[in-house]
Design a protein around this motif. Structure first.
Motif, PDB file in Angstrom:
ATOM      1  N   UNK A  86       0.829  -1.217   0.000  1.00 49.10           N
ATOM      2  CA  UNK A  86       0.000   0.000   0.000  1.00 49.10           C
ATOM      3  C   UNK A  86       0.857   1.258   0.000  1.00 49.10           C
ATOM      4  N   UNK A  87       1.945   1.246   0.761  1.00 48.79           N
ATOM      5  CA  UNK A  87       2.823   2.418   0.825  1.00 48.79           C
ATOM      6  C   UNK A  87       3.521   2.661  -0.509  1.00 48.79           C
ATOM      7  N   UNK A  88       3.993   1.603  -1.135  1.00 48.39           N
ATOM      8  CA  UNK A  88       4.660   1.745  -2.428  1.00 48.39           C
ATOM      9  C   UNK A  88       3.677   2.271  -3.479  1.00 48.39           C
ATOM     10  N   UNK A  89       2.446   1.782  -3.433  1.00 48.25           N
ATOM     11  CA  UNK A  89       1.449   2.257  -4.387  1.00 48.25           C
ATOM     12  C   UNK A  89       1.158   3.740  -4.194  1.00 48.25           C
ATOM     13  N   UNK A  90       1.064   4.174  -2.956  1.00 46.57           N
ATOM     14  CA  UNK A  90       0.821   5.601  -2.703  1.00 46.57           C
ATOM     15  C   UNK A  90       1.931   6.464  -3.303  1.00 46.57           C
ATOM     16  N   UNK A  91       3.160   6.018  -3.171  1.00 42.54           N
ATOM     17  CA  UNK A  91       4.296   6.826  -3.625  1.00 42.54           C
ATOM     18  C   UNK A  91       4.440   6.832  -5.140  1.00 42.54           C
ATOM     19  N   UNK A  92       4.257   5.663  -5.771  1.00 39.50           N
ATOM     20  CA  UNK A  92       4.519   5.565  -7.206  1.00 39.50           C
ATOM     21  C   UNK A  92       3.265   5.710  -8.060  1.00 39.50           C
ATOM     22  N   UNK A  93       2.113   5.512  -7.459  1.00 36.46           N
ATOM     23  CA  UNK A  93       0.878   5.585  -8.235  1.00 36.46           C
ATOM     24  C   UNK A  93       0.522   6.983  -8.693  1.00 36.46           C
ATOM     25  N   UNK A  94       1.051   7.997  -8.024  1.00 39.83           N
ATOM     26  CA  UNK A  94       0.715   9.392  -8.344  1.00 39.83           C
ATOM     27  C   UNK A  94       1.073   9.732  -9.790  1.00 39.83           C
ATOM     28  N   UNK A  95       2.223   9.275 -10.251  1.00 45.02           N
ATOM     29  CA  UNK A  95       2.695   9.613 -11.596  1.00 45.02           C
ATOM     30  C   UNK A  95       2.430   8.508 -12.608  1.00 45.02           C
ATOM     31  N   UNK A  96       1.667   7.503 -12.220  1.00 42.03           N
ATOM     32  CA  UNK A  96       1.494   6.325 -13.076  1.00 42.03           C
ATOM     33  C   UNK A  96       0.576   6.607 -14.259  1.00 42.03           C
ATOM     34  N   UNK A  97       0.895   5.972 -15.369  1.00 42.87           N
ATOM     35  CA  UNK A  97      -0.005   5.949 -16.524  1.00 42.87           C
ATOM     36  C   UNK A  97      -1.155   4.982 -16.257  1.00 42.87           C
ATOM     37  N   UNK A  98      -0.836   3.920 -15.525  1.00 45.44           N
ATOM     38  CA  UNK A  98      -1.840   2.880 -15.248  1.00 45.44           C
ATOM     39  C   UNK A  98      -1.497   2.193 -13.942  1.00 45.44           C
ATOM     40  N   UNK A  99      -2.522   1.957 -13.113  1.00 41.30           N
ATOM     41  CA  UNK A  99      -2.383   1.177 -11.886  1.00 41.30           C
ATOM     42  C   UNK A  99      -3.383   0.035 -11.958  1.00 41.30           C
ATOM     43  N   UNK A 100      -2.900  -1.191 -11.740  1.00 34.86           N
ATOM     44  CA  UNK A 100      -3.758  -2.367 -11.894  1.00 34.86           C
ATOM     45  C   UNK A 100      -3.601  -3.267 -10.676  1.00 34.86           C
ATOM     46  N   UNK A 101      -4.719  -3.875 -10.239  1.00 37.63           N
ATOM     47  CA  UNK A 101      -4.709  -4.729  -9.052  1.00 37.63           C
ATOM     48  C   UNK A 101      -5.099  -6.167  -9.384  1.00 37.63           C
ATOM     49  N   UNK A 102      -4.817  -6.602 -10.603  1.00 39.86           N
ATOM     50  CA  UNK A 102      -5.120  -7.988 -10.963  1.00 39.86           C
ATOM     51  C   UNK A 102      -4.452  -8.954  -9.991  1.00 39.86           C
ATOM     52  N   UNK A 103      -3.212  -8.664  -9.614  1.00 41.87           N
ATOM     53  CA  UNK A 103      -2.473  -9.517  -8.677  1.00 41.87           C
ATOM     54  C   UNK A 103      -1.449  -8.629  -7.971  1.00 41.87           C
ATOM     55  N   UNK A 104      -1.682  -8.313  -6.710  1.00 38.09           N
ATOM     56  CA  UNK A 104      -0.852  -7.326  -6.053  1.00 38.09           C
ATOM     57  C   UNK A 104      -1.119  -5.974  -6.677  1.00 38.09           C
ATOM     58  N   UNK A 105      -0.080  -5.206  -6.939  1.00 38.22           N
ATOM     59  CA  UNK A 105      -0.234  -3.937  -7.650  1.00 38.22           C
ATOM     60  C   UNK A 105       0.772  -3.872  -8.792  1.00 38.22           C
ATOM     61  N   UNK A 106       0.292  -3.512  -9.971  1.00 35.58           N
ATOM     62  CA  UNK A 106       1.140  -3.248 -11.122  1.00 35.58           C
ATOM     63  C   UNK A 106       1.061  -1.757 -11.413  1.00 35.58           C
ATOM     64  N   UNK A 107       2.202  -1.108 -11.441  1.00 29.85           N
ATOM     65  CA  UNK A 107       2.259   0.332 -11.693  1.00 29.85           C
ATOM     66  C   UNK A 107       3.073   0.568 -12.952  1.00 29.85           C
ATOM     67  N   UNK A 108       2.422   1.217 -13.919  1.00 23.09           N
ATOM     68  CA  UNK A 108       3.014   1.417 -15.231  1.00 23.09           C
ATOM     69  C   UNK A 108       3.271   2.894 -15.470  1.00 23.09           C
ATOM     70  N   UNK A 109       4.505   3.244 -15.797  1.00 26.30           N
ATOM     71  CA  UNK A 109       4.861   4.579 -16.212  1.00 26.30           C
ATOM     72  C   UNK A 109       5.203   4.552 -17.698  1.00 26.30           C
ATOM     73  N   UNK A 110       5.599   5.661 -18.266  1.00 26.03           N
ATOM     74  CA  UNK A 110       5.754   5.702 -19.716  1.00 26.03           C
ATOM     75  C   UNK A 110       6.850   4.769 -20.212  1.00 26.03           C
ATOM     76  N   UNK A 111       7.956   4.660 -19.470  1.00 26.33           N
ATOM     77  CA  UNK A 111       9.089   3.895 -19.971  1.00 26.33           C
ATOM     78  C   UNK A 111       9.558   2.780 -19.042  1.00 26.33           C
ATOM     79  N   UNK A 112       8.843   2.565 -17.928  1.00 21.06           N
ATOM     80  CA  UNK A 112       9.141   1.422 -17.067  1.00 21.06           C
ATOM     81  C   UNK A 112       7.905   1.069 -16.257  1.00 21.06           C
ATOM     82  N   UNK A 113       7.895  -0.141 -15.732  1.00 22.12           N
ATOM     83  CA  UNK A 113       6.762  -0.603 -14.925  1.00 22.12           C
ATOM     84  C   UNK A 113       7.264  -1.610 -13.911  1.00 22.12           C
ATOM     85  N   UNK A 114       6.429  -1.882 -12.893  1.00 15.92           N
ATOM     86  CA  UNK A 114       6.770  -2.925 -11.928  1.00 15.92           C
ATOM     87  C   UNK A 114       5.500  -3.543 -11.374  1.00 15.92           C
ATOM     88  N   UNK A 115       5.659  -4.761 -10.890  1.00 16.52           N
ATOM     89  CA  UNK A 115       4.596  -5.463 -10.169  1.00 16.52           C
ATOM     90  C   UNK A 115       5.129  -5.855  -8.803  1.00 16.52           C
TER      91      UNK A 115
END
Length: 455
Positions: free
Chosen positions: A385-414
């Motif tokens: 939850x803490x990581x999502x709060x910090x990185x989700x602000x600038x995300x192009x896409x946030x997905x919760x299919x499994x955990x959290x996937x945070x996508x930015x323009x040139x990199x992403x993480x799950x």
């Protein structure tokens, strides 16, 4: 007997023999399966562990006393039980195996008709409840038991995935880990133009070369060394029940499962464009890109075999893959196989004329990835939850299919948590920028390491 049995897990049965799983409990499980599902005919097979024949016999007796006709396929891999179940239109199947667990373990994988998985929310909890209860008396009509010689039909099925004109006379290192895969390689060999370099080939439940688990780095060296020494085109290693396979290119380099998912998607789409491909959410961009290039449709599913198989059935997907080396095929009743993947990779090498290293490096260059990195943390949910709060602000896409996937323009993480232990699992990838991927991986690991570790 307690209502809770320690060997029952979310998706299968696994425990130490004899304190968590013995012949008496195996009998009870067979009897409980018969009561819970009321099948007429069930396939039973077992792996190479020394306790597997006895556990399998006790299981079969329980099924028979429940009125079930047992079709015994003997020593085999998990996928052969799946195959026998769907190919012969049986009402279910049970494989006695503990896969890559330590040598004093054993267990079972259970399916119903069409080789549909049985997990906690689809019948396994009821089987556990019945197995833990009072012994049930035999039914009036006891079931039969007969051998089922399935292997010729199984080999024919495997060969059906290949186009003969695309096959080249490749040299392939095959490391069965003294599990069951060697028997199938021997059955396939007369039908293929390949020369096999065999390692730890003979089934041996004493595991003279260690428990077969190619995910462990220390178990990979012997395959890599044989590939380099023999000049092989690639190498394959399996776990004990060979429902997973692991690849080494012609340089002996271990190939991350993520890139194999992409190669198999490409292999299918080159022959069957327009099909749906299911993938897990941990690493995705390479698979999505290949689906676009070859006319497929990429569909994301929650990680785990029950979720992948369910989504594949719903979408009528041709293939589904997880970076953990589980690969699922519509033609295989949506089940996972450790034999079909290496056959398709061999075909793709022949079709493209490219070595495995080139096929993989082209994709690594476009989408470099960290591979999965684990951290044991005291409170995984709070961390995510803490990581999502910090990185989700600038995300192009946030997905919760499994955990959290945070996508930015040139990199992403799950970032996701384990279902069974206080562990978070991180995967990072970028668009063609290895330095960025490595920097962001280090940054995220620094953030994770700032949280309290699990005891």
């Amino acid at each position: 007997m307690s209502e809770y049995l320690e060997c029952f897990k979310a998706y299968d049965i696994r425990g130490r023999v004899p304190d968590q799983l013995d012949e008496d409990l195996a009998y009870r499980i067979g009897r409980a399966y018969a009561t819970a599902l009321e099948p007429a005919d069930v396939a039973v097979g077992h792996d190479i562990r020394l306790t597997s024949p006895q556990i399998s016999d006790a299981l079969a007796r329980g099924l028979q006393d429940g009125g079930v006709n047992v079709h015994d396929i003997g020593l085999c891999g998990t996928e052969e039980v799946y195959f026998a179940t769907f190919h012969y239109r049986l009402d279910g199947g049970i494989m006695v195996t503990a896969s890559h667990n330590p040598r004093d373990y054993n267990g079972m994988k259970l399916v119903r008709a069409e080789a549909r998985p049985i997990s906690g929310d689809s019948g396994l909890d009821e089987i556990e409840r019945l197995a833990a209860g009072e012994p049930q008396p035999p039914v009036e009509r006891r079931g039969t038991r007969q051998d089922l010689d399935h292997r010729d039909a199984y080999v024919e099925h495997l060969l059906g995935y290949l186009a003969d004109e695309a096959l080249m006379p490749l040299r392939i290192v095959v490391n069965a880990g003294n599990g069951g895969a060697g028997v199938v390689i021997d059955a396939l060999e007369p039908h293929l133009p390949f020369r096999f370099e065999r390692l730890h080939h003979d089934p041996d439940g004493t595991f003279p070369n260690g428990v077969p688990n190619p995910l462990l780095e220390e178990n990979r060296a012997v395959t890599a060394e044989r590939v380099r020494a023999s000049g092989a085109d690639f190498g394959v290693a399996w776990d004990g029940d060979f429902d997973r396979c692991f690849f080494f290119d012609e340089q002996g380099r271990f190939i991350e499962g993520y890139y194999i998912v992409g190669l198999l998607a490409e292999a299918f789409l080159r022959k069957h464009g327009g099909e749906r491909i299911v993938h897990d959410p941990r690493l995705t961009w390479n698979t999505i890109d290949l689906c676009r290039e070859f006319g497929g449709v990429a569909i994301e599913s929650k990680t785990g075999h029950a979720f992948i198989k369910e989504r594949m059935r719903r979408e009528d997907a041709l293939y589904g893959g997880e970076m953990s080396a589980h690969h699922y095929f519509r033609g295989f009743s949506y089940c996972d196989s450790g034999m079909i993947p290496w056959l398709l990779v061999a075909e793709l090498i022949g079709r493209t004329g490219k070595p495995l290293s080139q096929l993989v490096d082209e994709r690594i260059d476009r989408f470099p990835a960290s591979g999965e990195i684990n951290r044991r943390l005291a409170d995984p949910a709070t961390v995510i939850a803490a990581i999502e709060r910090d990185y989700g602000v600038d995300a192009v896409r946030v997905d919760h299919t499994d955990g959290v996937s945070i996508e930015l323009s040139d990199w992403r993480f799950n970032l996701r948590m384990s279902n069974t232990e206080p562990v978070v699992r991180l995967n990072v990838e970028s668009r063609g920028d290895r330095t960025l991927m490595e920097e962001k991986t280090a940054e995220l690991l620094g953030r994770l390491d700032a949280f309290p570790a699990a005891e």
